[in-house]
Design an enzyme around this catalytic site. Sequence first.
Site, mmCIF file in Angstrom:
data_model
loop_
_atom_site.group_PDB
_atom_site.id
_atom_site.type_symbol
_atom_site.label_atom_id
_atom_site.label_comp_id
_atom_site.label_asym_id
_atom_site.label_seq_id
_atom_site.Cartn_x
_atom_site.Cartn_y
_atom_site.Cartn_z
ATOM 1 N N THR A 71 0.819 -1.215 0.000
ATOM 2 C CA THR A 71 0.000 0.000 0.000
ATOM 3 C C THR A 71 0.856 1.271 0.000
ATOM 4 O O THR A 71 1.899 1.343 0.655
ATOM 5 C CB THR A 71 -0.916 0.003 1.232
ATOM 6 N N GLU A 72 0.367 2.280 -0.738
ATOM 7 C CA GLU A 72 0.974 3.609 -0.744
ATOM 8 C C GLU A 72 -0.112 4.639 -0.515
ATOM 9 O O GLU A 72 -1.317 4.319 -0.516
ATOM 10 C CB GLU A 72 1.690 3.861 -2.067
ATOM 11 N N GLN A 106 -15.804 -3.222 -0.873
ATOM 12 C CA GLN A 106 -16.348 -2.791 -2.159
ATOM 13 C C GLN A 106 -15.515 -3.374 -3.311
ATOM 14 O O GLN A 106 -16.067 -3.795 -4.337
ATOM 15 C CB GLN A 106 -16.370 -1.251 -2.231
ATOM 16 N N ARG A 140 -28.264 -11.260 32.654
ATOM 17 C CA ARG A 140 -28.906 -9.958 32.849
ATOM 18 C C ARG A 140 -30.421 -10.121 32.923
ATOM 19 O O ARG A 140 -31.047 -10.703 32.022
ATOM 20 C CB ARG A 140 -28.534 -9.015 31.699
ATOM 21 N N GLU A 148 -6.519 -5.200 3.066
ATOM 22 C CA GLU A 148 -6.444 -6.350 2.140
ATOM 23 C C GLU A 148 -7.466 -6.227 1.014
ATOM 24 O O GLU A 148 -7.972 -7.215 0.488
ATOM 25 C CB GLU A 148 -6.646 -7.670 2.886
ATOM 26 N N ILE A 170 1.847 0.016 6.972
ATOM 27 C CA ILE A 170 2.431 -1.317 6.869
ATOM 28 C C ILE A 170 2.427 -1.987 8.247
ATOM 29 O O ILE A 170 3.057 -1.499 9.185
ATOM 30 C CB ILE A 170 3.864 -1.255 6.314
ATOM 31 N N SER A 195 -6.588 0.344 -2.685
ATOM 32 C CA SER A 195 -7.304 -0.692 -3.430
ATOM 33 C C SER A 195 -6.838 -0.749 -4.879
ATOM 34 O O SER A 195 -6.799 -1.815 -5.493
ATOM 35 C CB SER A 195 -8.817 -0.434 -3.370
ATOM 36 N N THR A 242 -10.685 -3.246 0.131
ATOM 37 C CA THR A 242 -11.968 -2.919 0.756
ATOM 38 C C THR A 242 -13.038 -3.917 0.316
ATOM 39 O O THR A 242 -12.919 -4.572 -0.722
ATOM 40 C CB THR A 242 -12.431 -1.507 0.371
#
Length: 387
Positions: free
Chosen positions: A126-127, A372, A272, A368, A157, A132, A370
């Site tokens: 990733t940058e 989408q 509860r 890893e 990272i 994505s 998105t």
Amino acid sequence: MTDFALTETERMIKKVAHDFAVKEMAPRALEYDEREEFPWDIAKRGAALGLHGEPLAGPDLDEGIGSLIIGEELAWGCGGMALGMLAGGLAATAINLIGTEEQRDRFLPMALPHDDEFRIGALALTESESGSDAGKLKTIAKRDGDDYILYGQKRWITGGGIADLTVVFATEDPGMGWKGVSAFAVPKEAPGLEETHVWKKMGLRCSHTADLMLNEVRVPADHRLGPPDPEHRSGGRGALGTLTGTRPQIGIMALGIGRAAFEYAAVFAKMRQSFGKPIIEHQGVGFMLADMDIALDAARLLCWRAGWMLSRGEELTLEEASKAKAFASDAAMKVTTDAVQVLGGSGYMRDNPGEKWMRDAKVFQIFEGTNQIQRLTISRNIQERQF
């Protein structure tokens, strides 16, 4: 795995991992989350038991779903600790998938615990302007005699700056898009490799996430993963193949976080009292818990199917990996949100683990690829499918 039953070995792996999560991880999860500090002591004890990252794709893979079982149980104990402990599996997957046999023998021990020496690896893809859309990466690799020189910046990272070995994706020819990309094994001590910023995160706060600067980082040419032929580049096949192998692990870790939240909420709902009976007996709460249970079981089956395909040497398509990652991480986000609702006011308080699970789950829908992007991958496959 040949059926839905775990083998004796897999049951043993599950017990060892769960016992470690119960005794070592869960009791200190809130402490390390608050400190935002990587738990080196816990990671080292886990590695000594074999609870660490392993290659999730590539040749000679016969681990079955063992790595997925470990991922779920460790994430049940603490998602941030689990990510830090298993991050070496991301780098190892790239090495195992792209590298030559000689490179696998040389670099895998540098990215994973080996011979009682604790080591971790990192994957730098990733940058800032290519998440994505990773094909737009701008990190450059230039051949210089018997070396390559790497220039560029990597963002967010896991293990960045603390990893013993980082697999860096860089382009040798920006004009070729994915086809110009190669992967390089960069040791921690390489001059010019610099950690520039450690991020403070919403969740998974005890995992180490940092930006990296590659300022004329020089590595020998045989550190470029794959055959030595200068015209051979791992390209999109290498990066996407790595993500295909690692996405089921991301899904199963999300599932582990969701399962921890579900189990805690279910116990709470049995104890509860409201209007004279346990709140689980109120249909509004009972049905929420039922839906949580269904979603987690379905997510596990998708992730296990992916692991089963890999262990049998079958082709795990990017579509199948995307299904596992997207469904499991969406399920984890829904389950942890609903768990906070079941827990009520106490679930919103920071001394209760409910809000931590909800924070930890969110990023699994993002990194890893998105969710989408996962759906884009699946929808494109549907367009090409013959019915």
